[in-house]
Design an enzyme around this catalytic site. Sequence first.
Site, short mmCIF file in Angstrom:
data_model
loop_
_atom_site.label_atom_id
_atom_site.label_comp_id
_atom_site.label_asym_id
_atom_site.label_seq_id
_atom_site.Cartn_x
_atom_site.Cartn_y
_atom_site.Cartn_z
N GLY A 142 1.69 -18.33 31.66
CA GLY A 142 1.56 -17.66 32.77
C GLY A 142 2.73 -17.81 33.54
O GLY A 142 3.21 -18.82 34.11
N VAL A 143 3.47 -16.58 33.56
CA VAL A 143 4.59 -16.33 34.60
C VAL A 143 4.33 -15.23 35.69
O VAL A 143 4.90 -14.46 35.91
CB VAL A 143 5.86 -16.00 33.53
CG1 VAL A 143 6.37 -17.12 32.92
CG2 VAL A 143 5.65 -14.89 32.60
N GLY A 144 3.28 -15.83 36.35
CA GLY A 144 3.12 -15.31 37.70
C GLY A 144 4.13 -15.55 38.63
O GLY A 144 5.22 -16.03 38.76
N LYS A 163 -11.45 -26.23 50.46
CA LYS A 163 -11.11 -24.90 49.70
C LYS A 163 -12.13 -24.11 49.98
O LYS A 163 -13.43 -24.45 50.40
CB LYS A 163 -10.98 -25.06 48.12
CG LYS A 163 -10.27 -24.13 47.23
CD LYS A 163 -8.79 -24.44 47.26
CE LYS A 163 -8.11 -23.43 46.32
NZ LYS A 163 -6.78 -23.79 46.01
N VAL A 207 4.55 -18.60 40.40
CA VAL A 207 5.22 -19.73 40.23
C VAL A 207 5.92 -19.86 39.01
O VAL A 207 6.94 -20.48 38.99
CB VAL A 207 4.23 -20.97 40.62
CG1 VAL A 207 5.01 -22.29 40.26
CG2 VAL A 207 3.49 -20.98 41.82
P1 NAD Z 1 -0.44 -15.96 39.83
O1 NAD Z 1 -1.78 -15.06 39.78
O2 NAD Z 1 0.90 -15.24 40.64
O3 NAD Z 1 0.15 -16.29 38.43
C1 NAD Z 1 -0.56 -16.73 37.05
C2 NAD Z 1 -0.37 -15.94 35.83
O4 NAD Z 1 -0.90 -16.37 34.85
C3 NAD Z 1 -0.77 -14.19 36.01
O5 NAD Z 1 0.45 -13.52 35.71
C4 NAD Z 1 -1.77 -13.96 34.91
O6 NAD Z 1 -1.45 -12.76 34.31
C5 NAD Z 1 -1.14 -15.09 34.07
N1 NAD Z 1 -2.39 -15.51 33.36
C6 NAD Z 1 -3.80 -15.85 33.62
N2 NAD Z 1 -4.63 -16.28 32.46
C7 NAD Z 1 -3.41 -16.55 31.57
C8 NAD Z 1 -3.70 -16.84 30.06
N3 NAD Z 1 -4.86 -17.17 29.63
N4 NAD Z 1 -2.75 -16.65 29.51
C9 NAD Z 1 -1.23 -16.36 29.91
N5 NAD Z 1 -1.15 -15.98 31.11
C10 NAD Z 1 -2.40 -15.86 32.15
O7 NAD Z 1 -0.58 -17.28 40.25
P2 NAD Z 1 0.29 -18.54 40.75
O8 NAD Z 1 0.33 -18.49 42.17
O9 NAD Z 1 1.80 -18.26 40.08
O10 NAD Z 1 -0.34 -19.92 40.41
C11 NAD Z 1 -0.39 -20.26 39.03
C12 NAD Z 1 -1.37 -21.45 38.75
O11 NAD Z 1 -0.71 -22.47 39.71
C13 NAD Z 1 -2.65 -21.30 39.68
O12 NAD Z 1 -3.43 -22.27 38.75
C14 NAD Z 1 -2.53 -21.97 41.03
O13 NAD Z 1 -3.75 -22.12 41.32
C15 NAD Z 1 -1.68 -22.88 40.59
N6 NAD Z 1 -0.86 -23.19 41.80
C16 NAD Z 1 -0.32 -22.51 42.88
C17 NAD Z 1 0.55 -22.78 43.72
C18 NAD Z 1 1.26 -21.70 44.66
O14 NAD Z 1 2.05 -22.12 45.39
N7 NAD Z 1 0.98 -20.40 44.35
C19 NAD Z 1 0.23 -24.13 44.22
C20 NAD Z 1 -0.36 -24.93 43.51
C21 NAD Z 1 -1.10 -24.71 42.50
#
Ligand code: NAD
Length: 359
Positions: free
Chosen positions: A178-180, A79, A182
């Site tokens: 967290g509805v980002g 990483k 993923v």
């Molecule tokens: P993202 O940044 O698109 O979404 C994260 C969301 O969580 C954001 O909308 C943010 O506002 C919200 N958030 C942050 N802290 C919060 C809290 N305390 N309460 C409520 N909401 C909160 O990220 P992503 O790509 O969707 O990834 C989400 C998680 O999954 C991360 O931990 C990432 O490391 C992990 N992950 C992602 C992938 C991928 O393919 N993107 C793969 C494996 C793991």
Amino acid sequence: MHITEIPVEGYERVAAVRDERSGLHAIIAVHNTTLGPALGGLRMWPYDSEADALFDVQRLARGMTFKSAIAQTGLGGGKSVIIGSPEQKTEALYLAMGRFIDSFGGRYIVAEDVNTTIADLQVVRRETAHVTGLSKTDGFSGNPSPYTAKGCVLGIEACLERAFGDPSLDGRKIAIQGVGAVGSAMARELVEGGAEVWAADLRPQSVETLADEIGIHPATEEQILTMDCDVFAPCALGGIVNDATISGLRCKVIAGCANNQLLDRRNGEELRARGILYAPDYVINAGGIINIGCELLPGGYDEQVSLEKIRRIPDALCDIFRISDERDISTAEAAFLLAQEILVAGKPAPTVPRESPAS
Ligand code: NAD
């Protein structure tokens, strides 16, 4: 550019860089390359100190080793992090990062992570061939998030089967933190499968959009962490399952995409004692790395191959549930043991070397 080696026990190589001209201050951690080159994303984050960044990058790199081992991607774990806030992004910064990555000679391969986009990686690619996850139109595997979401939903179904004897999402109550990228894709699939979904996000607009479009229920973070539900899906940042939150949880299953959900591996034992089934994060959220890893297979990226591998995530979870039963240990511990066994057996899958950058 000044590179400093940081000896860390259990890690093959950890190095920090400082580049005066671009202002780059970054760390790359290569945890383990027994099964192949270390692949993991590049995070940009305003860490308070290099020590904080080092802590984060180590944990994340180690998680990637275990994730790739169990998902059988033929890759190792690594990483990287850039210390700084995303507002400080410049082309010079990511070019310097590209040179730093290149100095690892392919032992570390970069992908996207928090605050690093495909556009940033295209800049990195000008300095090094060791980049994955660029656009599908350029022959790469594209955004990994939909694939991570797909694997997580399949994993949730496996957990429901284990917890209730029925994998159906229909009528299940699911709370998402967290509805980002993923979490939102998961919410859509879960609602499509008949689940009732609650969600909280630091960005209320993300929740409201999903409420309007697919009828999820907006919730506060407190509600998500304490509501009586079938599944709690942590999809924000790590460490949400900890001594302070565990006592309030009233879910039957914890299964989500966030990395490092347990603040400490012993939290897995506490969940088990409370009768909560935990899907180890690096097993259930492997869809993205599986998809990226397919770029390196002989013949190049093929989505069908990727989806076939992602459909095996429930099997990996079932293996872990079985080990947990047989050895009377938590699922977190069982996943750790399974990953160790695979690493000791050490059978790398074939990968092909990357071409040099175009420019
Ligand atoms: P993202 O940044 O698109 O979404 C994260 C969301 O969580 C954001 O909308 C943010 O506002 C919200 N958030 C942050 N802290 C919060 C809290 N305390 N309460 C409520 N909401 C909160 O990220 P992503 O790509 O969707 O990834 C989400 C998680 O999954 C991360 O931990 C990432 O490391 C992990 N992950 C992602 C992938 C991928 O393919 N993107 C793969 C494996 C793991």
